[in-house]
Design an enzyme around this catalytic site. Structure first.
Site, short mmCIF file in Angstrom:
data_model
loop_
_atom_site.label_atom_id
_atom_site.label_comp_id
_atom_site.label_asym_id
_atom_site.label_seq_id
_atom_site.Cartn_x
_atom_site.Cartn_y
_atom_site.Cartn_z
N GLU A 1 0.59 5.10 0.90
CA GLU A 1 -0.32 6.51 1.55
C GLU A 1 0.48 7.63 1.23
OE1 GLU A 1 -1.23 3.88 5.57
OE2 GLU A 1 0.06 5.54 5.74
N ASN B 1 0.63 -1.29 -0.01
CA ASN B 1 -0.09 -0.12 0.11
C ASN B 1 0.99 1.10 0.13
OD1 ASN B 1 0.66 -0.87 2.79
ND2 ASN B 1 -0.81 0.39 3.61
N CYS C 1 -10.66 -4.05 0.68
CA CYS C 1 -11.82 -2.92 1.03
C CYS C 1 -12.70 -2.85 -0.28
CB CYS C 1 -11.04 -1.62 1.23
SG CYS C 1 -10.58 -0.66 -0.50
N GLU D 1 -3.74 -4.13 -3.11
CA GLU D 1 -4.28 -4.86 -4.12
C GLU D 1 -4.48 -3.98 -5.41
OE1 GLU D 1 -5.17 -4.15 -1.14
OE2 GLU D 1 -6.75 -5.58 -0.48
N CYS E 1 -11.15 -2.07 -3.75
CA CYS E 1 -10.40 -2.86 -4.00
C CYS E 1 -11.19 -4.01 -4.69
CB CYS E 1 -9.19 -3.41 -3.09
SG CYS E 1 -8.18 -2.21 -3.06
ZN LIG Z 1 -8.33 -1.38 -0.81
#
Ligand SMILES: [Zn+2]
Length: 141
Positions: free
Chosen positions: A49, A47, A89, A60, A92
């Protein structure tokens, strides 16, 4: 190039390793994803940020967009590693469904427990291009 497909545990281990690719400056919640193509190639990502938070991108989607940018179009599985085995989430789920369909999803946590689910289980009533009127739309094959 012929590449061997990885097993569930091997792909999950790749996702676990991909957590080191994470840039989780603000949450410190490191996520790794390992997306396998039908030809056995594996695209990994963490991920990423942003200080604006809203522009943060999950592992993802980083993996999927990276794979698409590299020309990959068919996928066989994805593994996602988090400290607590969290599920993808909603954003995704939409993107994974659109570009990979009903593939297996392997979730791995800090104790290396692997849970297998499918995109169909996560996302049973998807919106996708089949709901749009017939005309030129969607992604190129
Ligand atoms: Zn996600």
């Amino acid at each position: 190039m012929t590449t061997q497909s990885l097993s569930k545990d091997e792909l999950a281990a790749k996702a676990q390793q991909a957590r080191s690719q994470s840039i989780a400056t603000y949450s410190d919640y490191r996520v790794g994803a390992a997306l396998q193509t039908v030809s056995g190639e594996v695209i990994t990502a963490g991920n990423i940020e942003s200080s604006t938070f809203g522009l943060t991108l999950c592992a993802e989607r980083v993996a999927m967009f990276s794979a698409l940018a590299d020309g990959h179009r068919k996928f066989s599985a994805i593994a996602v590693a988090t400290e607590n085995g969290a599920t993808p989430c909603g954003a995704c789920r939409q993107i994974l469904w659109e570009f990979a369909g009903d593939i297996p999803v392997y979730l791995i946590n800090d104790t290396n427990e692997v849970t297998e689910l499918s995109m169909g289980e996560f996302f049973p009533h998807p919106f996708d291009s089949s709901k749009l009127p017939e005309k030129e739309h969607g992604h190129e094959e």
